[in-house]
Motif scaffolding. Sequence first.
Motif, short mmCIF file in Angstrom:
data_model
loop_
_atom_site.label_atom_id
_atom_site.label_comp_id
_atom_site.label_asym_id
_atom_site.label_seq_id
_atom_site.Cartn_x
_atom_site.Cartn_y
_atom_site.Cartn_z
N SER A 271 -8.69 2.26 -2.24
CA SER A 271 -9.12 1.55 -1.05
C SER A 271 -8.68 0.11 -1.13
CB SER A 271 -10.65 1.57 -0.92
OG SER A 271 -11.16 2.86 -0.79
N LEU A 272 -8.26 -0.45 0.01
CA LEU A 272 -8.02 -1.88 0.12
C LEU A 272 -8.90 -2.39 1.24
CD1 LEU A 272 -4.91 -3.99 -0.36
CD2 LEU A 272 -6.20 -4.32 1.75
N VAL A 273 -9.79 -3.31 0.93
CA VAL A 273 -10.72 -3.83 1.92
C VAL A 273 -10.46 -5.31 2.14
CG1 VAL A 273 -12.51 -4.19 0.14
CG2 VAL A 273 -13.16 -4.11 2.57
N CYS A 274 -10.40 -5.72 3.41
CA CYS A 274 -10.04 -7.09 3.78
C CYS A 274 -11.26 -7.85 4.25
CB CYS A 274 -9.00 -7.08 4.91
SG CYS A 274 -7.61 -6.00 4.57
N PHE A 275 -11.31 -9.14 3.91
CA PHE A 275 -12.41 -9.99 4.35
C PHE A 275 -12.00 -11.44 4.14
CE2 PHE A 275 -12.96 -8.42 0.07
CZ PHE A 275 -13.23 -9.54 -0.70
N MET B 280 0.82 -1.21 0.00
CA MET B 280 0.00 0.00 0.00
C MET B 280 0.86 1.26 0.00
SD MET B 280 -3.00 -1.13 2.69
CE MET B 280 -4.08 0.25 2.26
N ARG B 281 0.37 2.27 -0.69
CA ARG B 281 0.97 3.60 -0.61
C ARG B 281 0.51 4.29 0.66
NH1 ARG B 281 -0.14 6.63 -6.20
NH2 ARG B 281 -1.65 7.57 -4.80
N GLY B 282 1.22 5.34 1.06
CA GLY B 282 0.90 6.01 2.31
C GLY B 282 -0.49 6.59 2.36
N ASP B 283 -1.04 7.02 1.21
CA ASP B 283 -2.37 7.64 1.21
C ASP B 283 -3.49 6.66 0.88
OD1 ASP B 283 -1.50 7.30 -1.40
OD2 ASP B 283 -2.24 9.23 -2.12
N ASP B 284 -3.19 5.40 0.62
CA ASP B 284 -4.24 4.42 0.36
C ASP B 284 -5.03 4.16 1.63
OD1 ASP B 284 -3.58 4.08 -2.32
OD2 ASP B 284 -2.18 2.43 -1.91
N ARG B 285 -6.33 3.96 1.50
CA ARG B 285 -7.22 3.74 2.64
C ARG B 285 -7.40 2.26 2.90
NH1 ARG B 285 -6.33 9.03 1.29
NH2 ARG B 285 -7.90 10.44 2.15
N LEU B 286 -7.29 1.89 4.17
CA LEU B 286 -7.45 0.49 4.58
C LEU B 286 -8.78 0.31 5.28
CD1 LEU B 286 -6.45 -2.41 5.16
CD2 LEU B 286 -5.31 -1.50 7.20
N PHE B 287 -9.53 -0.70 4.87
CA PHE B 287 -10.79 -1.08 5.51
C PHE B 287 -10.62 -2.48 6.08
CE2 PHE B 287 -11.90 2.31 2.72
CZ PHE B 287 -13.02 2.92 3.26
N PRO B 288 -10.27 -2.58 7.36
CA PRO B 288 -9.96 -3.89 7.94
C PRO B 288 -11.19 -4.62 8.45
CG PRO B 288 -9.54 -2.19 9.55
CD PRO B 288 -10.02 -1.48 8.31
N THR B 289 -11.05 -5.92 8.56
CA THR B 289 -12.01 -6.72 9.28
C THR B 289 -11.42 -7.05 10.65
OG1 THR B 289 -13.41 -8.70 9.18
CG2 THR B 289 -11.15 -8.91 8.35
N TYR B 290 -12.16 -7.79 11.45
CA TYR B 290 -11.75 -8.04 12.84
C TYR B 290 -10.48 -8.89 12.94
CZ TYR B 290 -14.29 -12.28 11.67
OH TYR B 290 -14.73 -13.42 11.03
#
Length: 349
Positions: free
Chosen positions: A140-144, A66-76
């Motif tokens: 955005s990078l979203v994890c699931f 990820m780049r410094g300004d990329d947004r992370l959407f984490p799961t638990y």
Amino acid sequence: MTRIVGERDLDATRFDAEDARAALRDIVRTRRFDERALALQRRGWMSGYPPFEGQEAAQVGAAHAMRGDDRLFPTYRSNALQIARGVPMSDILLFRRGFPEYHSDHDVPVFPQAVPIASQIPHAAGAGMAANYRGEDWASLVCFGDGATSEGDFHEGLNFAGVFDAPTVFFCENNGWAISLPERRQTASESIAIKAEAYGIEGVRVDGNDPLATRAVVADALERARDGDPVLVEALTYRRGAHTTADDPSQYRDGDPDLPAWRTRDPLDRFAEWCEDRGIVDGDFVEAATEAADEELTEAVETAESVPRPDPEELFDAAYEDLPPNVRRQREEAGAVADDHPDSYELDR
């Protein structure tokens, strides 16, 4: 079109020696965090915890892409990704003790952990659409997990991203189990990655126990996403422990004969051996990284324990501008219980 990468040959992956050392260092750090957090939960220090042992390589690889300004959407279960991204360990520990999620003033662009399955996926697609509207150049990078792909939120998020060219990477850690349900019982699809075709976006599959391959695939996906082409990445990994500390996997899991050895092997051991064989690290590297991680963890625990416990009445402060009579009574009762039994709100250290 779905592109199947499968198990990657590390020698063919783009990296330099410092990339490999940084990945191994973060895998050790996050493994030690997971072990310490599990021990703390078992003694009552926090109420519950979702272990991620076995998934460190996938998460560290994605974080390093990820780049410094990329947004992370984490799961638990994305704690390793958050730590490798720069979220202080003490913030994650405090969240598990019932405090606001981000207690420190760090500037990592990361959204709150999503505990409901798949609810963060439409959020990530929407954030990507907002980046487009504002003319901003981040993704955005979203994890699931694999189980989330059977939820409606997954389909809605990918559909919006595909239609509106949202700069979003959907990062699925396929650890083989949707709580107690094996993958073959919760989807008839050939793979998770192939589901991307239904939404007109690319799908790619990668060996999630290979941090450098994961980093390369996710970095490519983020670049494509920033150009308006969202991507679904399926990282093949394995949950070595329980779903959460409330789970007993012995009740439903008796080995995994259908999974190849590279997928179920400990990614820390595998990557450390690979680095040593190529002279990237010496035999003392993991031990030194473990000692440094333990020092960091001791400081994180001390920081978490130093935060004063909140007043139970604060639970009601943000609910209404003017409290209804029944809620006002509940607030008063909570305060009275706290006054009569002050030790009941202290967590066992």
